[in-house]
Design a protein around this motif. Structure first.
Motif, short mmCIF file in Angstrom:
data_model
loop_
_atom_site.label_atom_id
_atom_site.label_comp_id
_atom_site.label_asym_id
_atom_site.label_seq_id
_atom_site.Cartn_x
_atom_site.Cartn_y
_atom_site.Cartn_z
N LEU A 87 0.71 -1.13 -0.19
CA LEU A 87 0.14 -0.07 -0.16
C LEU A 87 0.82 1.15 -0.08
N TYR A 88 2.13 1.02 0.44
CA TYR A 88 2.93 2.39 0.55
C TYR A 88 4.25 2.21 -0.40
N ARG A 89 5.14 3.02 -0.54
CA ARG A 89 6.33 3.00 -1.07
C ARG A 89 7.10 4.03 -0.34
N LEU A 90 8.43 4.13 -0.35
CA LEU A 90 9.36 5.32 -0.04
C LEU A 90 9.43 6.12 -1.23
N ASN A 91 9.54 7.21 -0.69
CA ASN A 91 9.94 8.17 -1.82
C ASN A 91 11.38 8.80 -1.67
N LYS A 92 11.87 9.80 -2.52
CA LYS A 92 13.45 9.97 -2.25
C LYS A 92 13.91 10.60 -0.94
N ASN A 93 12.70 11.10 -0.22
CA ASN A 93 13.19 11.79 1.10
C ASN A 93 12.95 10.67 2.02
N TYR A 94 12.82 9.39 1.69
CA TYR A 94 12.54 8.21 2.57
C TYR A 94 11.09 8.58 3.56
N ASP A 95 10.21 9.21 2.91
CA ASP A 95 8.77 9.33 3.40
C ASP A 95 8.16 8.22 2.92
N VAL A 96 7.08 7.64 3.78
CA VAL A 96 6.21 6.69 3.36
C VAL A 96 4.87 7.61 2.59
N VAL A 97 4.68 7.08 1.34
CA VAL A 97 3.83 7.65 0.54
C VAL A 97 2.78 6.50 0.06
N LEU A 223 15.42 -2.99 0.24
CA LEU A 223 15.10 -1.56 0.06
C LEU A 223 16.04 -0.91 0.97
N ARG A 224 16.78 -0.01 0.56
CA ARG A 224 17.66 0.57 1.53
C ARG A 224 16.74 1.93 1.96
N MET A 225 16.95 2.13 3.23
CA MET A 225 15.91 3.13 3.83
C MET A 225 16.76 3.78 4.96
N ALA A 279 -3.86 11.49 18.70
CA ALA A 279 -4.58 12.76 18.87
C ALA A 279 -4.50 13.61 17.61
N LEU A 280 -3.28 13.65 17.05
CA LEU A 280 -3.27 14.45 15.84
C LEU A 280 -3.89 13.84 14.61
N GLY A 281 -4.14 12.53 14.67
CA GLY A 281 -5.24 11.92 13.50
C GLY A 281 -3.85 11.05 12.75
N TYR A 282 -2.87 10.59 13.33
CA TYR A 282 -1.70 9.76 12.47
C TYR A 282 -1.86 8.42 12.92
N GLY A 283 -1.84 7.68 11.80
CA GLY A 283 -1.92 6.17 11.90
C GLY A 283 -0.41 5.61 11.75
N TYR A 284 -0.63 4.10 11.73
CA TYR A 284 0.84 3.61 11.56
C TYR A 284 0.90 2.89 10.50
N VAL A 285 2.02 2.96 9.67
CA VAL A 285 2.39 2.14 8.64
C VAL A 285 2.74 0.66 8.86
N ASP A 286 1.97 -0.45 8.52
CA ASP A 286 2.58 -1.53 8.98
C ASP A 286 3.75 -1.91 7.82
N PRO A 287 4.90 -2.23 8.41
CA PRO A 287 6.16 -2.20 7.26
C PRO A 287 5.75 -3.26 6.37
N ALA A 288 5.07 -4.31 6.63
CA ALA A 288 4.95 -5.43 5.64
C ALA A 288 4.04 -4.83 4.42
N THR A 289 3.39 -3.81 4.44
CA THR A 289 2.64 -3.21 3.30
C THR A 289 3.66 -2.18 2.70
N ILE A 290 4.85 -1.97 2.73
CA ILE A 290 5.81 -1.27 2.16
C ILE A 290 6.31 -1.97 0.85
N GLU A 291 6.30 -1.18 -0.46
CA GLU A 291 6.85 -1.97 -1.47
C GLU A 291 8.25 -2.21 -1.31
N THR A 292 8.84 -3.21 -1.68
CA THR A 292 10.23 -3.48 -1.89
C THR A 292 10.48 -3.97 -3.15
N PRO A 293 12.01 -3.64 -3.76
CA PRO A 293 12.34 -4.16 -4.84
C PRO A 293 12.10 -5.69 -5.24
#
Ligand SMILES: [Zn+2]
Length: 293
Positions: A87-97, A223-225, A279-293
């Motif tokens: 569901l997610y990938r890393l961008n060049k800034n190492y953010d999860v999008v 994936l280098r992170m 409280a600020l409305g953030y959720g957590y990314v499950d690392p298993a859903t991050i795209e890897t090469p």
């Protein structure tokens, strides 16, 4: 909402974070709502996750996330790397999008580096993460895994993702290519020998890699992170739990890839930090859903 559904929702609470992420619904950040845990969000997630009723999990444990691995094992022998939808990938800034246009942007990725070292800290980190139904990447050192194999097994059994952070924490550009290879390979090897999986995430010490290793990662499906939000728990915020929290909040943005360490003051800060993120409305990314090469 009838009582059966409420019960189901409670029992399946550990699955809801995953289910919410799978739903990829921008309006239902996982873990939002604090202690009362947003029934509307839960209802949406549960209704989209037929497996929630098919695989009830023990409730009430502070480390409810532990139950995910055994629950999932009926269909998949190893929880990670899992066939979870990406569901997610890393961008060049190492953010999860988010990959899809409807993905939840208001998320963070939690990472803990340099362990596994200490049973008390690991117990505390896992307990807090379980309480908040958050999954993290633990970037471990091969040398520490050799000393504390049972801690690695414990982290992995709790449903978290294990990443490679080299054997000795040497800065890679100060080593020969052969030495760099050995730092990477020996750590992949001891993790595989200890928990039976080969990491797909690698974080070079100090965020510094080499051209030689940069060429290797994609070929080896790794994936280098680096990170995009540093807690400074290794620097200005040593011994300062409040400082750890403030630094993360100061840098907070959608997709923050938060760097923390297995350290006493970070362990102490984690519960309040996660409560504030939620409280600020953030959720957590499950690392298993991050795209890897
Ligand atoms: Zn490190």
């Amino acid at each position: 909402m009838n009582s059966t559904f409420v019960s189901l929702t409670k029992q399946g609470a550990a699955l809801l974070t995953v289910a919410t992420l799978l739903a990829a619904c921008g309006s239902t950040p996982a873990g939002s709502g604090g202690a009362s845990s947003a029934p509307a969000s839960a209802a949406v997630s549960a209704s989209l996750a037929p497996s929630a009723s098919a695989t009830p999990t023990p409730a009430g444990s502070p480390s409810a996330a532990v139950s995910i691995a055994p629950g999932a094992s009926a269909a998949t022998p190893t929880p990670s790397p899992s066939p979870a939808a990406k569901l997610y990938r890393l961008n060049k800034n190492y953010d999860v999008v988010p990959i899809g246009p409807n993905g939840n942007k208001k998320v963070v990725l939690l990472t803990f580096d340099d362990g596994p070292k200490d049973k008390t800290m690991v117990d505390s980190l896992l307990g807090t993460l379980g309480k908040h139904k958050a999954k993290a990447i633990f970037f471990v050192l091969g040398s520490k895994v050799k000393q504390n194999p049972d801690l690695l097994k414990q982290i992995y059994a709790s449903g978290h993702t294990i990443g490679n952070h080299t054997w000795s924490h040497s800065q890679l550009n100060k080593l020969s290519d052969a030495q760099g290879d050995e730092e990477f390979d020996s750590t992949q090897r001891i993790i595989r020998e200890t928990i039976g999986i080969t990491p797909v995430f690698f974080r070079p010490p100090n965020g510094i890699s080499t051209d030689h290793l940069n060429e290797r990662y994609p070929k080896e499906h790794v994936l280098r992170m680096n990170w995009s939000n540093g807690s400074l728990d290794w620097a200005d915020n040593q011994h300062k739990p409040a400082g750890v929290i403030q630094s993360v909040l100061d840098q907070l943005h959608s997709g923050s890839n938060i760097l923390m360490h297995e350290l006493a003051w970070t362990t102490e800060a984690l519960d309040e930090l996660l409560t504030k993120l939620e409280a600020l409305g953030y959720g957590y990314v499950d690392p298993a859903t991050i795209e890897t090469p």
